[in-house]
Design a protein around this motif. Structure first.
Motif, PDB file in Angstrom:
ATOM      1  N   LYS A 579       0.872  -1.180   0.000  1.00 37.87           N
ATOM      2  CA  LYS A 579       0.000   0.000   0.000  1.00 37.87           C
ATOM      3  C   LYS A 579       0.902   1.221   0.000  1.00 37.87           C
ATOM      4  N   GLU A 580       0.378   2.314  -0.512  1.00 39.52           N
ATOM      5  CA  GLU A 580       1.083   3.596  -0.496  1.00 39.52           C
ATOM      6  C   GLU A 580       0.119   4.657   0.016  1.00 39.52           C
ATOM      7  N   GLU A 581       0.526   5.370   1.062  1.00 35.83           N
ATOM      8  CA  GLU A 581      -0.341   6.420   1.575  1.00 35.83           C
ATOM      9  C   GLU A 581      -0.503   7.537   0.549  1.00 35.83           C
ATOM     10  N   PHE A 582       0.590   7.873  -0.145  1.00 40.90           N
ATOM     11  CA  PHE A 582       0.485   8.906  -1.176  1.00 40.90           C
ATOM     12  C   PHE A 582       1.373   8.589  -2.373  1.00 40.90           C
ATOM     13  N   GLY A 583       2.663   8.396  -2.194  1.00 40.31           N
ATOM     14  CA  GLY A 583       3.506   7.948  -3.288  1.00 40.31           C
ATOM     15  C   GLY A 583       4.325   9.031  -3.965  1.00 40.31           C
ATOM     16  N   ILE A 584       5.325   9.534  -3.264  1.00 35.41           N
ATOM     17  CA  ILE A 584       6.202  10.551  -3.841  1.00 35.41           C
ATOM     18  C   ILE A 584       6.885  10.035  -5.094  1.00 35.41           C
ATOM     19  N   ALA A 585       7.463   8.834  -4.993  1.00 37.83           N
ATOM     20  CA  ALA A 585       8.221   8.309  -6.129  1.00 37.83           C
ATOM     21  C   ALA A 585       7.334   8.119  -7.355  1.00 37.83           C
TER      22      ALA A 585
END
Length: 698
Positions: A579-585
């Protein structure tokens, strides 16, 4: 490529049910929790929430009973708190108990007064072993209690390092005690290592006032008008995102630190990070001040490097003490402090904020709550260490929610998810959503030479890690960037890519982790990747694994792929995280024009419209993810025109919605509202107002 809505309504799970329990109420619900969760998790959880009687032989139950005291009606007295703090003989568990004791004792001081607190500490100290004595010294220092004579305190814990450091912190408040000054001055002269030199210098400076100058904290005078905002980023290396526990939020903190002071009303930003003994050995200063209003202030920590999140409880007193006094010594006492993790590092910084009179902002997520029911379900092998840390993080999140002046949430979360895990929010509006995880997203004007060097590094043999062979030039690259950690699932990506035969048509490049001196998680993931690669000799030369590089280099590599490694179909970016809370990368890859695939679970659905500007996948199993990855790669190869159009739409999404200046402006507005608030918002506990923001922390 089809569009679909990925938002779902949160469904109660056993952990959500647990959060509704109170002592003596809902026996059927308590039984349901007990049946659904592993006994090693359910047992102490029911002690804490439902008032179950702890097993006298279970140390985790004893600590759960201590946490339960924070949830009961009525505040125990200082003496009752100290008696309730167990000594389990397990150092890590005792550290968690000590962290809870810091909170409980603060409540007791507020409810019963300093005189009662001083008397309780004096009584307990007379019979305390060194570890308990260190806790008592820190409690006395934190509340300004001069209740222990210098000679008695100095003689109580000879040879114990932790006690010695707590003693220095306690003595630093005794500014009219010559004996305390003598002890601290001698400690500074005889300091055995960089940590002790730094800590003793801060203690001396606190005792003598700001007249004690040191290059450790000396920075240019603060001549800007507006708010001072502090933000903490205490996990992993601040200088090497992607190594250890450091990740995308480290990148966010660095870029926000530069962007926020460009907005009216924000004068300066201080980013608090940790410096272990290894880093301190090579540094003459703890403060890095730029002319852009951003100061990076490194808090010394008694550990070789930044401690893992689970070990922060041990360092909580020192982190809170050093945050208070280094900010004061550097003349950067904050008006607003923003913390983002549910852990003891955030608790320490929030403590410091309250002591300095600063308002606090806490970004609240459903992590780790949403994954606990599966991680600790009945029938799975028990993990005592994981269970106790997860329960402690839940407790810490509750404390941070209760004390915060402003609560923020991340966009894209399912409706009602936070309220399901945080009962305090059920009768109140959910926290405001402000996008996080956004670095500078304008096109990278990286030097041609550096782009070429980074592309060449993919093919450089002799590193001990897989690299591409020259014959891989011309293949579409599947890139993945992130810290090496089980939740990031790089091994799942490698296994899916290999088992589905995608190495015949693409090259896979992984960037992240400290590959020279890996921590336990990094070593396990690297070992798993090597083992998987050994099963597919035909894939040799199609996989490259690179250690973490700077964010600037990541951006240069991404933008350089299409220029330096042209391929007939678009280059791809895959985020295989659970899971990714937001995903900068993911946003960085979209900005570089890569076609992206990320996890359906988490917050990516806030900005990825499946099939229009990127794709989402089920990353919960090898079978599901393997299907999605295969369709992703084949879809790009079969219709490169469509794939490039989707990638272009992704780049446009970033440009329109997530520029760092716009994001920083939204945060600036939150900080200004928080600093100007005279009453607590509906989503926070109603607490007494803090002292002046410019208060001397002594």
């Amino acid at each position: 490529m089809i569009s679909q809505d990925t938002r779902t309504t949160a469904v109660a799970d056993p952990v959500a049910v647990l959060r509704t329990l109170t002592p003596g109420a809902g026996p059927d619900r308590a039984d349901a929790v007990r049946r659904a969760l592993h006994p090693g998790f359910a047992g102490p959880a029911l002690v804490e929430y439902a008032g179950a009687v702890p097993d006298g032989t279970d140390p985790d139950g004893a600590v759960a009973a201590l946490r339960a005291l924070t949830r009961r009606t009525g505040t125990p007295g200082p003496g009752e708190v100290l008696v309730a703090v167990p000594e389990t003989g397990d150092a890590a568990l005792d550290d968690l108990a000590g962290s809870v004791a810091l909170d409980l004792f603060a409540d007791a001081v507020a409810a019963h007064g300093k005189a009662a607190a001083a008397a309780a500490i004096g009584t307990a100290f007379a019979v305390a072993p060194p570890r308990r004595g260190a806790l008592l010294l820190d409690l006395a220092e934190r509340h300004g209690l001069h209740c222990l004579p210098v000679s008695a305190a100095a003689d109580a814990g000879p040879g114990d390092r932790r006690y010695r450091h707590a003693l220095w912190r306690y003595l630093s408040q005794l500014d009219e005690a010559p004996a305390a000054t003598e002890i601290l001055a001698a400690a500074h002269i005889r300091a055995a290592d960089p940590y002790e030199r730094a800590l003793s210098a801060v203690c001396l400076a606190r005792q003598s006032g700001q007249g004690f100058e040191s290059p450790l904290w000396t920075v240019p005078a603060a001549d800007r008008r507006g708010l001072t905002v502090a933000q903490s980023m205490l996990l992993g290396s601040f200088d090497q995102p992607g190594a250890g526990a450091s990740g995308g939020l480290t990148v966010l903190a660095r870029h926000l630190g530069t962007a926020l002071p460009r907005h009216a009303g924000i004068a300066r930003v201080v980013t608090l990070t940790l410096a272990g003994r290894d880093l301190l050995r090579d540094r003459d200063t703890l403060a890095e001040a730029g002319d852009d209003g951003h100061l990076v202030l490194r808090l010394p920590v008694d550990s070789p490097g930044p401690p893992p999140q689970a070990a922060l409880a041990r360092h909580r007193p020192a982190i809170g003490f050093l945050a208070r006094h280094l900010l004061w010594l550097a003349d950067r006492t904050p008006d607003v402090v923003h913390v983002r993790y549910s852990d003891d590092g955030s608790a320490a910084v929030a403590d410091a904020a309250r002591a300095m009179g600063a308002r606090t902002v806490f970004t609240l997520t459903a992590d780790p709550h949403r994954s606990l029911a599966e991680r600790h379900r009945a029938g799975r092998p028990g993990d005592r260490q994981a269970a106790r840390f997860d329960l402690h993080r839940m407790y810490t999140a509750d404390r941070l929610v209760a004390a915060a002046d402003t609560l923020l949430g991340l966009p894209g979360r399912p409706d009602g998810e936070l309220a399901a895990y945080f009962p305090r929010l059920r009768e109140r509006p959910e926290p405001e959503s402000v996008a996080e995880g956004i670095p500078v997203v304008s096109p990278v004007a990286a030097a041609e030479v550096r782009q070429e060097q980074l592309i060449d590094s993919l093919f450089a043999a002799g590193s001990g890690l897989p690299r591409l062979v020259p014959e891989a030039r011309g293949l579409p690259v599947v890139l993945s960037v992130g810290r090496l950690h089980p939740v990031k699932q790089q091994d799942l990506l490698v296994e899916a890519w290999l088992s589905r035969g995608l190495y015949r048509h693409t090259a896979l490049v992984l960037v992240g982790g400290d590959t020279t001196d890996p921590n336990d998680d990094e070593a396990r993931i690297l070992g798993r990747i090597r083992e998987l690669a050994s099963r597919y000799p035909a894939a040799a030369g199609r996989l490259a694994v690179l250690a973490a590089v700077s964010n600037e280099d990541v951006r240069s590599l991404e933008h350089g792929l299409s220029r330096r490694l042209p391929a007939p179909t678009p280059h791809l970016y895959v985020c295989p995280s659970r899971k990714e809370e937001f995903g900068i990368a993911v946003l960085e890859a979209m900005d570089a024009g890569l076609l992206v695939l990320g996890p359906r679970r988490g917050g990516l659905g806030h900005y990825i419209d499946h099939g229009r500007n990127g794709l989402l996948a089920d990353t919960s199993s090898l079978a599901a993810f393997g299907d999605a990855l295969t369709a992703f790669v084949r879809g790009a190869a079969d219709d490169p025109v469509r794939a490039r159009a989707v990638a272009a739409a992704g780049r446009d999404t970033v440009a329109r919605r997530f520029g760092i200046h716009e994001v920083a402006g939204r945060f600036a507005a939150v900080y200004q509202r928080t600093a100007g608030t005279t009453a607590r918002p509906a989503t926070a506990n109603l607490l007494e107002g803090p002292p002046s923001p410019n208060a001397d922390p002594r």
